[in-house]
Design a protein around this motif. Structure first.
Motif, PDB file in Angstrom:
ATOM      1  N   SER A  58      13.182   5.964   2.335  1.00 27.82           N
ATOM      2  CA  SER A  58      12.639   5.500   3.602  1.00 27.82           C
ATOM      3  C   SER A  58      12.436   3.996   3.476  1.00 27.82           C
ATOM      4  N   ALA A  59      12.715   3.268   4.543  1.00 24.65           N
ATOM      5  CA  ALA A  59      12.575   1.810   4.496  1.00 24.65           C
ATOM      6  C   ALA A  59      11.155   1.428   4.109  1.00 24.65           C
ATOM      7  N   TYR A  60      10.219   2.309   4.390  1.00 28.01           N
ATOM      8  CA  TYR A  60       8.827   2.011   4.080  1.00 28.01           C
ATOM      9  C   TYR A  60       8.628   1.789   2.582  1.00 28.01           C
ATOM     10  N   HIS A  61       9.445   2.450   1.767  1.00 25.54           N
ATOM     11  CA  HIS A  61       9.256   2.376   0.326  1.00 25.54           C
ATOM     12  C   HIS A  61      10.058   1.266  -0.348  1.00 25.54           C
ATOM     13  N   LEU A  62      10.730   0.431   0.446  1.00 29.44           N
ATOM     14  CA  LEU A  62      11.478  -0.673  -0.154  1.00 29.44           C
ATOM     15  C   LEU A  62      10.566  -1.891  -0.321  1.00 29.44           C
ATOM     16  N   THR A 119      15.663   7.078   7.205  1.00 25.73           N
ATOM     17  CA  THR A 119      16.192   6.688   5.901  1.00 25.73           C
ATOM     18  C   THR A 119      17.046   5.425   6.035  1.00 25.73           C
ATOM     19  N   VAL A 120      17.266   4.756   4.892  1.00 23.90           N
ATOM     20  CA  VAL A 120      18.109   3.565   4.868  1.00 23.90           C
ATOM     21  C   VAL A 120      19.517   3.904   5.356  1.00 23.90           C
ATOM     22  N   PHE A 121      20.019   5.063   4.912  1.00 26.42           N
ATOM     23  CA  PHE A 121      21.360   5.463   5.343  1.00 26.42           C
ATOM     24  C   PHE A 121      21.444   5.515   6.870  1.00 26.42           C
ATOM     25  N   MET A 149       0.825  -1.197   0.000  1.00 25.72           N
ATOM     26  CA  MET A 149       0.000   0.000   0.000  1.00 25.72           C
ATOM     27  C   MET A 149       0.863   1.252   0.000  1.00 25.72           C
ATOM     28  N   LYS A 150       0.518   2.184  -0.839  1.00 24.54           N
ATOM     29  CA  LYS A 150       1.332   3.398  -0.966  1.00 24.54           C
ATOM     30  C   LYS A 150       0.612   4.579  -0.323  1.00 24.54           C
ATOM     31  N   HIS A 151       1.374   5.379   0.350  1.00 19.46           N
ATOM     32  CA  HIS A 151       0.784   6.563   0.963  1.00 19.46           C
ATOM     33  C   HIS A 151       1.589   7.783   0.554  1.00 19.46           C
ATOM     34  N   ALA A 152       0.912   8.910   0.430  1.00 17.69           N
ATOM     35  CA  ALA A 152       1.612  10.158   0.147  1.00 17.69           C
ATOM     36  C   ALA A 152       2.410  10.523   1.387  1.00 17.69           C
ATOM     37  N   PHE A 153       3.659  10.818   1.200  1.00 19.95           N
ATOM     38  CA  PHE A 153       4.462  11.159   2.355  1.00 19.95           C
ATOM     39  C   PHE A 153       4.336  12.638   2.687  1.00 19.95           C
ATOM     40  N   LEU A 154       4.568  12.923   3.923  1.00 16.73           N
ATOM     41  CA  LEU A 154       4.499  14.285   4.422  1.00 16.73           C
ATOM     42  C   LEU A 154       5.392  15.207   3.601  1.00 16.73           C
ATOM     43  N   ASP A 155       6.539  14.683   3.213  1.00 14.11           N
ATOM     44  CA  ASP A 155       7.524  15.553   2.578  1.00 14.11           C
ATOM     45  C   ASP A 155       7.607  15.319   1.071  1.00 14.11           C
ATOM     46  N   GLU A 156       6.431  15.109   0.443  1.00 12.44           N
ATOM     47  CA  GLU A 156       6.388  14.984  -0.997  1.00 12.44           C
ATOM     48  C   GLU A 156       7.015  16.222  -1.628  1.00 12.44           C
ATOM     49  N   TYR A 157       7.705  16.048  -2.751  1.00 13.92           N
ATOM     50  CA  TYR A 157       8.371  17.132  -3.481  1.00 13.92           C
ATOM     51  C   TYR A 157       9.572  17.705  -2.751  1.00 13.92           C
ATOM     52  N   SER A 158       9.951  17.118  -1.618  1.00 14.13           N
ATOM     53  CA  SER A 158      11.112  17.661  -0.911  1.00 14.13           C
ATOM     54  C   SER A 158      12.405  17.279  -1.617  1.00 14.13           C
ATOM     55  N   GLY A 179      11.910  -7.894  -0.100  1.00 14.25           N
ATOM     56  CA  GLY A 179      13.237  -8.465  -0.291  1.00 14.25           C
ATOM     57  C   GLY A 179      14.331  -7.431  -0.033  1.00 14.25           C
ATOM     58  N   GLN A 180      14.090  -6.213  -0.511  1.00  8.33           N
ATOM     59  CA  GLN A 180      15.075  -5.144  -0.268  1.00  8.33           C
ATOM     60  C   GLN A 180      15.179  -4.824   1.213  1.00  8.33           C
ATOM     61  N   LYS A 181      14.027  -4.858   1.900  1.00  3.23           N
ATOM     62  CA  LYS A 181      14.042  -4.592   3.341  1.00  3.23           C
ATOM     63  C   LYS A 181      14.888  -5.616   4.071  1.00  3.23           C
ATOM     64  N   LYS A 182      14.721  -6.900   3.677  1.00  2.00           N
ATOM     65  CA  LYS A 182      15.486  -7.965   4.326  1.00  2.00           C
ATOM     66  C   LYS A 182      16.981  -7.739   4.117  1.00  2.00           C
ATOM     67  N   ARG A 183      17.333  -7.345   2.891  1.00  2.00           N
ATOM     68  CA  ARG A 183      18.755  -7.142   2.620  1.00  2.00           C
ATOM     69  C   ARG A 183      19.265  -5.900   3.333  1.00  2.00           C
ATOM     70  N   ALA A 184      18.421  -4.863   3.410  1.00  2.00           N
ATOM     71  CA  ALA A 184      18.827  -3.658   4.154  1.00  2.00           C
ATOM     72  C   ALA A 184      19.046  -4.012   5.623  1.00  2.00           C
ATOM     73  N   ALA A 185      18.203  -4.912   6.151  1.00  2.00           N
ATOM     74  CA  ALA A 185      18.334  -5.300   7.553  1.00  2.00           C
ATOM     75  C   ALA A 185      19.690  -5.959   7.793  1.00  2.00           C
ATOM     76  N   ILE A 186      20.134  -6.781   6.835  1.00  2.00           N
ATOM     77  CA  ILE A 186      21.462  -7.387   6.965  1.00  2.00           C
ATOM     78  C   ILE A 186      22.543  -6.312   6.894  1.00  2.00           C
ATOM     79  N   ALA A 187      22.338  -5.345   5.981  1.00  2.00           N
ATOM     80  CA  ALA A 187      23.337  -4.274   5.850  1.00  2.00           C
ATOM     81  C   ALA A 187      23.518  -3.520   7.163  1.00  2.00           C
ATOM     82  N   THR A 188      22.435  -3.386   7.934  1.00  2.00           N
ATOM     83  CA  THR A 188      22.550  -2.629   9.180  1.00  2.00           C
ATOM     84  C   THR A 188      23.494  -3.290  10.171  1.00  2.00           C
ATOM     85  N   VAL A 189      23.702  -4.601  10.050  1.00  2.00           N
ATOM     86  CA  VAL A 189      24.688  -5.217  10.947  1.00  2.00           C
ATOM     87  C   VAL A 189      26.031  -5.422  10.248  1.00  2.00           C
TER      88      VAL A 189
END
Lengths: 251, 258
Positions: free
Chosen positions: B136-140, B97-99, A1-10, B143-153
């Motif tokens: 943001s991790a939310y947008h991964l 963020t992932v970073f 599910m996709k949501h518009a983020f608070l900081d769209e266009y940032s 599978g990418q999240k799992k790999r990012a989780a490994i990267a964190t360690v």
């Protein structure tokens, strides 16, 4: 599910986007404070505030539709409440609009609320649409906003949509089982769902904390800050602070 | 070949605060360079055991990691050396963020700005997520999240990688990528799972847990081909899957370390 983020266009590139978030935080906060403390009858001052914001909006190259949409989310709530004031308030002379009596004092209050909320909401939209939220948080951290508050905002930003998704999944599971019935029964089910969501979030909190400990968390949040304030930042902050202040004092 | 032990556990007992007994005397020795799968039914105590490896839980008994007893004075060092990856990447990835997430461990270790940036880009490259630092991790994807989780360690340069249910919820391609990533990561590994084919592919040794105890311990082939043993402890191979004796030459870490 996709949501518009608070900081769209940032993520756009513009002179405003590139500024150190601290300059924008300080500048827009000052603008809001000056605006809300302005007496409502200094009409010209409000014109200056709005003009300044429109200039920044033009510089930031944000799509106007995006800004308008954001304004439309927030403003109606404030205005609907204020719109009734001229009819119920007393004093300050009154005008007759056919059968309805409108109070002059009430009109001034309506104008006051409308002008100040427009300027303030626009300032917040400009800030949040030109600064990635994580950078905003780091800026706040550097400005000595209490750590706990910044951490709270950061977790909210990260998990709010995880929670929304979880709620949506629960709702689907509920509706898939032909959920309907009496109001009392419905409210009971909704109560259970809220409780389940609370418990899940609580448990997630514990797991997140364990994941933080596992990576050596010891109480302090450390982050890297990649912005260096320069002449642009000083220029921006003084412009956004001094122009409204001057307008407020001179006009 | 002789190795130093990476994990030594002796007589470990643990009961949760609500009284649930999760571990009833666990003894385990894992040598450096091994890849060990810990399998068992739900509630066997696998995840509880895993939380003892870096001192998040502390039970009765002795736990040593690379010779260091797991106690308050050593926690910092132990948590740097043990990279613990949790099952749900949404728990592991808590930063905006992932970073920030990958940098969290190195920053806690007190590295300088340049060292942190270096560690982060190295770790992201290892897991194949370069260029996603600002997301943001939310947008991964999952599978990418799992790999990012490994990267964190991995960014903390650990000597022991501990993974809870590494293959859960992954689609076949993500699972393949994850498996390849694990095989590229040549450090001591402990995998907790009930995905037996995944264990077969990634581990040389399997430990079976049930009821808070270790009930079997042996090489992957002999355990996974022992149908009776698996059945007795609530495990079974997927329908149509028969473990074949395979030549252990390709992915063995021990041979590289010599």
């Amino acid at each position: 599910m996709k949501h518009a983020f608070l900081d769209e266009y940032s993520g756009l590139r513009s002179p405003i986007h590139q500024l150190d978030p601290r300059a924008k935080l300080v500048g827009f906060a000052a603008l809001i404070v000056v605006c809300v403390t302005t007496p409502p009858n200094l009409y010209a001052a409000f014109a200056v505030y709005l003009g300044l914001e429109l200039a920044l909006l033009w510089l930031s190259r944000l799509p106007l539709r995006h800004v308008a949409r954001r304004m439309l989310i927030v403003l109606p709530f404030i205005l609907v409440v204020a719109a009734f004031l001229p009819f119920f308030s007393r004093g300050g002379g009154s005008y007759n609009l056919g059968p309805v009596r409108v109070s002059g004092h009430g009109l001034l209050v309506l104008w006051n609320v409308a002008a100040k909320s427009t300027v303030s909401v626009l300032a917040v939209i400009l800030l949040s649409s030109t600064t990635p939220f994580p950078d905003l948080l780091r800026g706040m951290e550097r400005l000595r906003v209490p750590r706990l508050l910044v951490a709270l905002l950061s977790f909210t930003y990260r998990y709010i949509f995880v929670l929304v998704d979880e709620m949506q999944r629960m709702r689907r599971a509920r509706d898939s089982r032909a959920w309907r019935g009496k109001w009392l029964w419905q409210s009971k089910v909704v109560g259970h769902m809220v409780a389940a969501l609370f418990l899940r979030s609580y448990e997630r909190g514990e797991r997140v904390y364990a994941a933080m400990l596992a990576r050596g968390y010891g109480g302090g949040m450390h982050t890297l800050y990649l912005y260096e304030p320069g002449i642009m930042e000083v220029g921006f902050a003084s412009l956004v602070m001094l122009v409204p202040l001057a307008a407020r004092i001179i006009l | 070949m002789h190795h130093r032990p990476a994990v030594e556990i002796k007589g470990l007992h643990y009961a949760y605060p609500d009284g649930t007994v999760a571990l009833r005397g666990v003894d385990l020795l894992v040598e450096e360079g091994e890849a060990v799968g810990i399998v068992g039914p739900n509630g066997a105590g696998k995840s509880t055991l895993l939380l003892h490896l870096n001192g998040i839980l502390a039970g009765r008994g002795e736990v040593r990691i690379f010779g260091l007893p797991v106690e308050k004075a050593n926690l910092r060092e132990i948590r740097r050396r043990v990279g613990l990856v949790f099952q749900d990447p949404d728990d592991q990835l808590f930063s905006p963020t992932v970073f920030d997430d990958v940098a969290f461990g190195p920053l806690n270790m007190g590295l300088s700005r340049e060292e942190v940036a270096e560690a982060v880009s190295c770790a992201l490259e290892l897991v194949g997520l370069e260029g996603l630092e600002k997301r943001s991790a939310y947008h991964l994807s999952y599978g990418q999240k799992k790999r990012a989780a490994i990267a964190t360690v991995l960014s903390m340069n650990p000597d022991l990688l501990v993974l809870d249910e590494p293959s859960s919820n992954l689609d076949p391609r993500a699972r393949r990528e994850f498996s390849e990533l694990l095989q590229r990561t040549r450090i001591t590994k402990i995998l907790v799972t009930h995905d037996l084919p995944f264990v077969f592919e990634n581990c040389e040794r399997v430990v079976v847990m049930d009821g808070g105890r270790i009930v079997a311990d042996g090489d992957v082939f002999s355990i996974l081909s022992n149908e009776e043993l698996l059945k007795k402890h609530g495990l079974e191979l997927p329908y149509g899957f028969y473990p074949m004796h395979r030549e252990m030459d390709g992915h063995r870490v021990e041979e590289d370390r010599g």
